[in-house]
Design a protein around this motif. Structure first.
Motif, mmCIF file in Angstrom:
data_model
loop_
_atom_site.group_PDB
_atom_site.id
_atom_site.type_symbol
_atom_site.label_atom_id
_atom_site.label_comp_id
_atom_site.label_asym_id
_atom_site.label_seq_id
_atom_site.Cartn_x
_atom_site.Cartn_y
_atom_site.Cartn_z
ATOM 1 N N SER A 43 0.791 -1.227 0.000
ATOM 2 C CA SER A 43 0.000 0.000 0.000
ATOM 3 C C SER A 43 0.824 1.280 0.000
ATOM 4 O O SER A 43 0.289 2.354 -0.289
ATOM 5 N N SER A 44 2.118 1.194 0.286
ATOM 6 C CA SER A 44 2.927 2.414 0.318
ATOM 7 C C SER A 44 4.409 2.084 0.169
ATOM 8 O O SER A 44 4.810 0.920 0.224
ATOM 9 N N GLY A 45 5.187 3.120 -0.013
ATOM 10 C CA GLY A 45 6.646 3.006 -0.025
ATOM 11 C C GLY A 45 7.204 2.039 -1.048
ATOM 12 O O GLY A 45 6.792 2.026 -2.207
ATOM 13 N N ILE A 46 8.152 1.225 -0.602
ATOM 14 C CA ILE A 46 8.836 0.278 -1.476
ATOM 15 C C ILE A 46 7.849 -0.731 -2.068
ATOM 16 O O ILE A 46 7.944 -1.073 -3.247
ATOM 17 N N GLY A 47 6.887 -1.194 -1.280
ATOM 18 C CA GLY A 47 5.907 -2.157 -1.780
ATOM 19 C C GLY A 47 5.080 -1.587 -2.914
ATOM 20 O O GLY A 47 4.854 -2.246 -3.935
ATOM 21 N N ARG A 48 4.621 -0.369 -2.751
ATOM 22 C CA ARG A 48 3.826 0.297 -3.798
ATOM 23 C C ARG A 48 4.658 0.503 -5.053
ATOM 24 O O ARG A 48 4.206 0.218 -6.165
ATOM 25 N N ALA A 49 5.881 0.997 -4.896
ATOM 26 C CA ALA A 49 6.758 1.230 -6.049
ATOM 27 C C ALA A 49 7.071 -0.080 -6.772
ATOM 28 O O ALA A 49 7.074 -0.135 -8.003
ATOM 29 N N THR A 50 7.299 -1.143 -6.008
ATOM 30 C CA THR A 50 7.591 -2.444 -6.601
ATOM 31 C C THR A 50 6.383 -2.962 -7.361
ATOM 32 O O THR A 50 6.515 -3.469 -8.491
ATOM 33 N N ALA A 51 5.204 -2.843 -6.782
ATOM 34 C CA ALA A 51 3.980 -3.291 -7.451
ATOM 35 C C ALA A 51 3.795 -2.565 -8.777
ATOM 36 O O ALA A 51 3.484 -3.193 -9.801
ATOM 37 N N CYS A 52 4.005 -1.270 -8.783
ATOM 38 C CA CYS A 52 3.848 -0.487 -10.016
ATOM 39 C C CYS A 52 4.883 -0.887 -11.064
ATOM 40 O O CYS A 52 4.558 -1.028 -12.248
ATOM 41 N N ALA A 53 6.121 -1.097 -10.644
ATOM 42 C CA ALA A 53 7.177 -1.505 -11.585
ATOM 43 C C ALA A 53 6.880 -2.881 -12.166
ATOM 44 O O ALA A 53 7.063 -3.116 -13.371
ATOM 45 N N LEU A 54 6.427 -3.804 -11.330
ATOM 46 C CA LEU A 54 6.103 -5.150 -11.817
ATOM 47 C C LEU A 54 4.905 -5.114 -12.761
ATOM 48 O O LEU A 54 4.895 -5.816 -13.788
ATOM 49 N N ALA A 55 3.905 -4.302 -12.454
ATOM 50 C CA ALA A 55 2.739 -4.173 -13.333
ATOM 51 C C ALA A 55 3.159 -3.649 -14.698
ATOM 52 O O ALA A 55 2.687 -4.122 -15.738
ATOM 53 N N ARG A 56 4.059 -2.690 -14.710
ATOM 54 C CA ARG A 56 4.568 -2.126 -15.965
ATOM 55 C C ARG A 56 5.221 -3.199 -16.836
ATOM 56 O O ARG A 56 5.168 -3.165 -18.047
ATOM 57 N N GLU A 57 5.801 -4.221 -16.177
ATOM 58 C CA GLU A 57 6.462 -5.309 -16.899
ATOM 59 C C GLU A 57 5.505 -6.450 -17.258
ATOM 60 O O GLU A 57 5.918 -7.451 -17.811
ATOM 61 N N GLY A 58 4.218 -6.312 -16.894
ATOM 62 C CA GLY A 58 3.234 -7.334 -17.237
ATOM 63 C C GLY A 58 3.142 -8.479 -16.251
ATOM 64 O O GLY A 58 2.662 -9.560 -16.581
ATOM 65 N N VAL A 59 3.572 -8.246 -15.020
ATOM 66 C CA VAL A 59 3.513 -9.271 -13.983
ATOM 67 C C VAL A 59 2.149 -9.216 -13.305
ATOM 68 O O VAL A 59 1.703 -8.148 -12.872
ATOM 69 N N ASP A 60 1.448 -10.358 -13.235
ATOM 70 C CA ASP A 60 0.203 -10.425 -12.475
ATOM 71 C C ASP A 60 0.535 -10.225 -11.001
ATOM 72 O O ASP A 60 1.582 -10.684 -10.529
ATOM 73 N N LEU A 61 -0.352 -9.564 -10.283
ATOM 74 C CA LEU A 61 -0.052 -9.172 -8.909
ATOM 75 C C LEU A 61 -1.086 -9.666 -7.907
ATOM 76 O O LEU A 61 -2.283 -9.643 -8.179
ATOM 77 N N VAL A 62 -0.602 -10.084 -6.749
ATOM 78 C CA VAL A 62 -1.425 -10.289 -5.562
ATOM 79 C C VAL A 62 -0.897 -9.259 -4.566
ATOM 80 O O VAL A 62 0.244 -9.371 -4.101
ATOM 81 N N LEU A 63 -1.697 -8.244 -4.302
ATOM 82 C CA LEU A 63 -1.275 -7.145 -3.436
ATOM 83 C C LEU A 63 -1.874 -7.310 -2.050
ATOM 84 O O LEU A 63 -3.088 -7.467 -1.908
ATOM 85 N N ILE A 64 -1.010 -7.260 -1.044
ATOM 86 C CA ILE A 64 -1.445 -7.436 0.342
ATOM 87 C C ILE A 64 -0.967 -6.258 1.177
ATOM 88 O O ILE A 64 0.196 -5.854 1.091
ATOM 89 N N ALA A 65 -1.872 -5.731 1.978
ATOM 90 C CA ALA A 65 -1.563 -4.695 2.965
ATOM 91 C C ALA A 65 -2.785 -4.543 3.854
ATOM 92 O O ALA A 65 -3.858 -5.068 3.548
ATOM 93 N N ARG A 66 -2.630 -3.819 4.924
ATOM 94 C CA ARG A 66 -3.740 -3.614 5.852
ATOM 95 C C ARG A 66 -4.754 -2.612 5.312
ATOM 96 O O ARG A 66 -5.924 -2.693 5.626
#
Length: 159
Positions: A43-66
């Motif tokens: 939901s924030s910081g490094i996790g959010r940036a990583t999720a966005c970078a992976l999405a840009r590369e076409g990686v399916d995502l399971v996002l977890i946060a509170r």
């Protein structure tokens, strides 16, 4: 002279040495498109940036946060940009049994081949002698126990 000494010591100790050219010229990464990554603390910081970078590369995502609303915001942004990936949002705390039950029941763990075990928190700013044990326990539960438990749940097959 010192450089030669380090090279000699490394060679004698059996530790292979590499030039900076070799270190800065690694082989290309494996293609990421079509893979599936589970990102905790998304939901924030490094996790959010990583999720966005992976999405840009076409990686399916399971996002977890509170914070579910922040996860939904990331999902909406990925969809708005029409990035070539699926996004699953699961709100929960890595210290909670209910999160792991929901992960198992959702079936999303079966597709994960990359784990970004990023969830964590910091509590208290006191010096060691004045720190509250409850703050330390909460941090250790999330930052250590939660990370170990997630590794145990996400069974990634070798490439």
């Amino acid at each position: 002279m010192l450089s030669g000494l380090f090279t000699t010591l490394a060679t004698l100790s059996g530790v292979p040495t590499q030039s900076f050219d070799a270190l800065f010229s690694p082989p290309p990464l494996l293609p990421l498109k079509g893979r599936c990554a589970l990102v905790t603390g998304a939901s924030s910081g490094i996790g959010r940036a990583t999720a966005c970078a992976l999405a840009r590369e076409g990686v399916d995502l399971v996002l977890i946060a509170r914070r579910k609303e922040r996860l939904l915001e990331i999902k909406a942004e990925i969809e708005r940009r029409e990035l070539p990936c699926k996004v699953t949002v699961i709100a929960g705390d890595v210290t909670s049994d209910s999160l792991y039950e929901e992960l198992r029941q959702s079936g999303c763990l079966e597709n994960v081949d990359t784990l970004v075990n990023n969830a964590g928190l910091a509590r208290g700013v006191s010096q060691v002698g004045d720190a509250r044990v409850e703050d330390w326990k909460e941090m250790i539960d999330a930052n250590c126990y939660g990370a170990f438990r997630m590794v145990n749940e996400v069974r990634i097959s070798p490439l």
